[in-house]
Scaffold this active site. Sequence first.
Site, PDB file in Angstrom:
ATOM      1  N   SER A 124      45.119  42.412  48.094  1.00 19.48           N
ATOM      2  CA  SER A 124      44.954  41.304  47.147  1.00 19.48           C
ATOM      3  C   SER A 124      45.380  41.745  45.752  1.00 19.48           C
ATOM      4  CB  SER A 124      43.490  40.867  47.099  1.00 19.48           C
ATOM      5  OG  SER A 124      43.282  39.989  46.003  1.00 19.48           O
ATOM      6  N   TYR A 137      34.696  41.868  47.023  1.00 21.16           N
ATOM      7  CA  TYR A 137      36.043  41.573  47.510  1.00 21.16           C
ATOM      8  C   TYR A 137      37.059  42.536  46.906  1.00 21.16           C
ATOM      9  CZ  TYR A 137      40.230  38.751  48.481  1.00 21.16           C
ATOM     10  OH  TYR A 137      41.458  38.314  48.911  1.00 21.16           O
TER      11      TYR A 137
END
Length: 234
Positions: A124, A137
């Site tokens: 990400s 995350y």
Amino acid sequence: MKTALVTGGGSGIGLAVAERLKADGYHVATLDLHPSGTAFSQTADVTDRAQVDAALAAVRDRLGPVTILVNAAGMDGFKRFQDLTFAAWQRVIDVNLNGVFHCVQAVLPDMLEAGWGRIVNISSSSAQSGQQFMAHYVASKSAVNGLTKALALELGPAGITVNAVPPGFIDTPMLRKAESRELIGGTVEDHIERTPVRRVGRPEDIAAACAFLISEEAGYITGQILGVNGGRNT
Ligand code: NAP
């Protein structure tokens, strides 16, 4: 013909990768909580090693040894850090990081036997930039980038390349869900003017990068983090 396994292939980026690899002429299987509809689908949870191993056995049986793995299964999470429960932290790490551990380990014997392999981990852009309220995350995706580099060094001599593609702002069900929960600062379309190439990313943008990294001509590229984010992260 080579066989590819795409985790998270039931939706969004993973589905686009599965479709692209199929169009490029590979045998393609998906491993997801949901069937993909376009490839040989295995319904399994990446955090459950027994389910991953069973899915792999079924894929090998149908399509032969798996020498291409794209890890796209993942979940997001939004919580102020002081309110983040350890259980929520652990679940995100379990899916996004430990899931990659299980899938790579399960597939590796086929690649070692073939003396050739391609692993692409979808991390990400938030691992590059950081992201408030997404500590679990971001930590999980940063770890995936680190794992990618370590495995590239370890597996290079065996003919296996390992790279990561960190997407930035790709129009998928995950992003639209976050939009509907008012977690992305306006609408998806509001972000167009904050994106240098002036459009929202498409799952196919990520699939194109994966297809390249998987190709024979990308054999000298390993341990790299190839951002696909319209210039949002440089
Ligand atoms: P998506 O549409 O939600 O697709 C992810 C798929 O993975 C879903 O089908 C999901 O099922 C599945 N999945 C979740 N947990 C799983 C598990 N334990 N075992 C097996 N499958 C599981 O999201 P996406 O946007 O395509 O995301 C794909 C990857 O890109 C993720 O790793 C995500 O973190 C990463 N990413 C996306 C963006 C973006 O802008 N879209 C940005 C940065 C990184 P459920 O729907 O049931 O959860």
